[in-house]
Write a protein that holds these residues in place. Sequence first.
Motif, PDB file in Angstrom:
ATOM      1  N   SER A 269       0.826  -1.203   0.000  1.00  0.00           N
ATOM      2  CA  SER A 269       0.000   0.000   0.000  1.00  0.00           C
ATOM      3  C   SER A 269       0.862   1.255   0.000  1.00  0.00           C
ATOM      4  O   SER A 269       0.491   2.266  -0.604  1.00  0.00           O
ATOM      5  N   GLY A 270       2.010   1.195   0.687  1.00  0.00           N
ATOM      6  CA  GLY A 270       2.921   2.326   0.656  1.00  0.00           C
ATOM      7  C   GLY A 270       3.392   2.619  -0.751  1.00  0.00           C
ATOM      8  O   GLY A 270       3.471   3.775  -1.182  1.00  0.00           O
ATOM      9  N   LEU A 271       3.701   1.566  -1.516  1.00  0.00           N
ATOM     10  CA  LEU A 271       4.101   1.740  -2.911  1.00  0.00           C
ATOM     11  C   LEU A 271       2.939   2.305  -3.728  1.00  0.00           C
ATOM     12  O   LEU A 271       3.125   3.206  -4.558  1.00  0.00           O
ATOM     13  N   ASP A 272       1.737   1.780  -3.525  1.00  0.00           N
ATOM     14  CA  ASP A 272       0.573   2.251  -4.273  1.00  0.00           C
ATOM     15  C   ASP A 272       0.301   3.732  -4.009  1.00  0.00           C
ATOM     16  O   ASP A 272      -0.105   4.469  -4.913  1.00  0.00           O
ATOM     17  N   LEU A 273       0.508   4.158  -2.767  1.00  0.00           N
ATOM     18  CA  LEU A 273       0.215   5.541  -2.388  1.00  0.00           C
ATOM     19  C   LEU A 273       1.395   6.479  -2.623  1.00  0.00           C
ATOM     20  O   LEU A 273       1.262   7.690  -2.436  1.00  0.00           O
ATOM     21  N   GLY A 274       2.549   5.928  -3.020  1.00  0.00           N
ATOM     22  CA  GLY A 274       3.739   6.753  -3.166  1.00  0.00           C
ATOM     23  C   GLY A 274       4.234   7.296  -1.836  1.00  0.00           C
ATOM     24  O   GLY A 274       4.804   8.383  -1.764  1.00  0.00           O
ATOM     25  N   SER A 275       4.007   6.527  -0.774  1.00  0.00           N
ATOM     26  CA  SER A 275       4.391   6.952   0.574  1.00  0.00           C
ATOM     27  C   SER A 275       5.689   6.253   0.968  1.00  0.00           C
ATOM     28  O   SER A 275       5.757   5.022   0.988  1.00  0.00           O
ATOM     29  N   PRO A 276       6.761   6.994   1.271  1.00  0.00           N
ATOM     30  CA  PRO A 276       8.071   6.388   1.559  1.00  0.00           C
ATOM     31  C   PRO A 276       8.126   5.746   2.941  1.00  0.00           C
ATOM     32  O   PRO A 276       8.471   6.389   3.938  1.00  0.00           O
ATOM     33  N   ILE A 277       7.809   4.470   3.017  1.00  0.00           N
ATOM     34  CA  ILE A 277       7.791   3.749   4.300  1.00  0.00           C
ATOM     35  C   ILE A 277       8.916   2.709   4.305  1.00  0.00           C
ATOM     36  O   ILE A 277       8.700   1.549   4.628  1.00  0.00           O
ATOM     37  N   GLY A 278      10.128   3.158   3.969  1.00  0.00           N
ATOM     38  CA  GLY A 278      11.256   2.241   3.835  1.00  0.00           C
ATOM     39  C   GLY A 278      11.545   1.427   5.074  1.00  0.00           C
ATOM     40  O   GLY A 278      11.870   0.240   4.986  1.00  0.00           O
ATOM     41  N   ALA A 279      11.442   2.031   6.261  1.00  0.00           N
ATOM     42  CA  ALA A 279      11.739   1.298   7.490  1.00  0.00           C
ATOM     43  C   ALA A 279      10.758   0.147   7.687  1.00  0.00           C
ATOM     44  O   ALA A 279      11.142  -0.959   8.074  1.00  0.00           O
ATOM     45  N   ILE A 280       9.477   0.405   7.403  1.00  0.00           N
ATOM     46  CA  ILE A 280       8.469  -0.641   7.534  1.00  0.00           C
ATOM     47  C   ILE A 280       8.701  -1.725   6.489  1.00  0.00           C
ATOM     48  O   ILE A 280       8.667  -2.925   6.791  1.00  0.00           O
ATOM     49  N   ALA A 281       8.950  -1.324   5.244  1.00  0.00           N
ATOM     50  CA  ALA A 281       9.173  -2.309   4.180  1.00  0.00           C
ATOM     51  C   ALA A 281      10.405  -3.156   4.463  1.00  0.00           C
ATOM     52  O   ALA A 281      10.395  -4.372   4.250  1.00  0.00           O
ATOM     53  N   GLU A 282      11.482  -2.530   4.953  1.00  0.00           N
ATOM     54  CA  GLU A 282      12.701  -3.284   5.256  1.00  0.00           C
ATOM     55  C   GLU A 282      12.458  -4.318   6.351  1.00  0.00           C
ATOM     56  O   GLU A 282      13.065  -5.393   6.350  1.00  0.00           O
ATOM     57  N   SER A 283      11.568  -4.022   7.278  1.00  0.00           N
ATOM     58  CA  SER A 283      11.274  -5.002   8.334  1.00  0.00           C
ATOM     59  C   SER A 283      10.557  -6.213   7.758  1.00  0.00           C
ATOM     60  O   SER A 283      10.756  -7.340   8.218  1.00  0.00           O
ATOM     61  N   VAL A 284       9.716  -5.989   6.739  1.00  0.00           N
ATOM     62  CA  VAL A 284       9.050  -7.106   6.068  1.00  0.00           C
ATOM     63  C   VAL A 284      10.071  -7.942   5.303  1.00  0.00           C
ATOM     64  O   VAL A 284      10.084  -9.174   5.367  1.00  0.00           O
ATOM     65  N   PHE A 285      10.969  -7.251   4.569  1.00  0.00           N
ATOM     66  CA  PHE A 285      11.992  -7.965   3.809  1.00  0.00           C
ATOM     67  C   PHE A 285      12.938  -8.730   4.743  1.00  0.00           C
ATOM     68  O   PHE A 285      13.423  -9.816   4.393  1.00  0.00           O
ATOM     69  N   ALA A 347      -3.254   8.163   2.610  1.00  0.00           N
ATOM     70  CA  ALA A 347      -4.463   7.364   2.386  1.00  0.00           C
ATOM     71  C   ALA A 347      -5.720   8.199   2.563  1.00  0.00           C
ATOM     72  O   ALA A 347      -6.706   8.030   1.824  1.00  0.00           O
ATOM     73  N   ALA A 348      -5.706   9.099   3.542  1.00  0.00           N
ATOM     74  CA  ALA A 348      -6.870   9.964   3.758  1.00  0.00           C
ATOM     75  C   ALA A 348      -7.154  10.804   2.520  1.00  0.00           C
ATOM     76  O   ALA A 348      -8.316  10.965   2.112  1.00  0.00           O
ATOM     77  N   ALA A 349      -6.097  11.319   1.897  1.00  0.00           N
ATOM     78  CA  ALA A 349      -6.274  12.109   0.683  1.00  0.00           C
ATOM     79  C   ALA A 349      -6.751  11.245  -0.478  1.00  0.00           C
ATOM     80  O   ALA A 349      -7.577  11.676  -1.292  1.00  0.00           O
ATOM     81  N   GLU A 350      -6.247  10.019  -0.560  1.00  0.00           N
ATOM     82  CA  GLU A 350      -6.593   9.130  -1.675  1.00  0.00           C
ATOM     83  C   GLU A 350      -8.032   8.620  -1.582  1.00  0.00           C
ATOM     84  O   GLU A 350      -8.741   8.535  -2.590  1.00  0.00           O
TER      85      GLU A 350
END
Length: 492
Positions: A269-285, A347-350
């Motif tokens: 969802s971060g990728l879909d929204l263009g929201s830079p959530i690298g720390a969260i994504a790295e924890s998943v990876f 997400a609120a804006a989208e």
Amino acid sequence: MKADIGVTGLAVMGANLARNFARNGYTVALHNRSRARTDALVAEHGNEGTFIPTETLTQLVENLAVPRRVLIMVKAGQPVDDVIDQLVPMLAPGDIVIDAGNSHYEDTRRREAALAAKDLHFVGIGVSGGEEGALNGPAIMPGGPKESYEALGPLLEDISAHYEGDPCCAWIGTDGAGHFVKMVHNGIEYADMQVIGEAYDLLRSVGGIEPADQAGIFRSWNSTDLASYLIEITAEVLGHVDAQTGKPLVDVIVDQAGQKGTGRWTAISGLDLGSPIGAIAESVFARSLSSQSEIRATAQQMLAAGTGSVPAPQDADRDAFVEDVRLALYASKLVSYAQGLDMLTAAAAEYGWSLDLGTIASLWRDGCIIRADLLDVIMKAFGGRDTSRHPEPGTTAEGQPSNLLFAPEFRDAIAAALPAWRRVVATAVAAGVPVPVFSSALSYYDGLRRDRLPAALTQGLRDYFGAHTYRRADREGTFHTLWSGDRSEIEA
């Protein structure tokens, strides 16, 4: 006698929510696909309140007071749709169907629209706190039509956790907002656990500090600005000794972390929204990498470390290193929260949601997995809405920080932690200890504060091979360089 609410799906979470309602004085109708679960719940916990066991969904609906409130607690995905399809013909306009599982927010939006067309309310609620929270008071994040909260909200607030007397439950927003906020909560949870793991690894691999001693360190950290449920239980896990081997339990557990999907959904969802959530994504990876056991085993034999000697700190140096790791952990934790809250704003804006970040932070102060003292500060940072004065730099028109890191308390805290944070990441790199979230969070921070980023070159390359155009820093307009021609610039 009619029940105040019905619960279908009596695995541990559903059963505990049903018991929670009953303990708070509500009559609860029970249904499960297998009657044995229903009977077992009544036999073991029937003295906790008033239960009405039923054999079928039809009986469940017949035993509910109007407006009927049916809470579904089954596996996310098609099973939820299957139960809804069975329920809808039995319901009347104004009845409320509640999905309290970890459903994807897009599914919730779809279901809410479909049931609204039939004059039924569909409410997706995020429930955090695990089995214990479901029984004793979770954090609850309800979405759906606001009018449905008038009939449902009092029940949910009664069974939720309470922080200083305030319920950790409030209406979040329309359609899938509740499940989206719960998803982001879980994404932050992933990052929070990963940075704790990275701190543990550094303290052991570089600092030479064994789990039993680390338990004491984490216990002491729980009386600082790191105070939280996850820090508290980290001390418990690190201090636990395996009865069979006499080794620290953490050394007996296979180093592969599982996941149920909400962290992955957050990253997508971060990728879909263009929201830079690298720390969260790295924890998943990081969890995905941990599970690649075969390739990791091969890599241990074939890949060079290329690391220099990093001596373990001694005595006073060790204390300084421990404090550096604590500060790096706190700063990285703040970044993960900042990224999660920024994603909520996107997400609120989208989706047209009116998400109140201060309210959301207040719901997470108790009952949920990421409950922490700093959430009280976050709530206050986003709680003030002063539209009478001109917004200051780094604030919205409502006077709230446009990024959590701009809030004065956190801006000053990171400034103080920054030298330690950089030392810790540099030490980890030199020692060959992976710190994907420590380093990603620091890169995010540096990316925010830099006056120029290499994105200018990226855009130039895009224009070269794909005529994607670019904007100039010195004047308005959109431009393209004729790379295959005379390389003159034209206005696009």
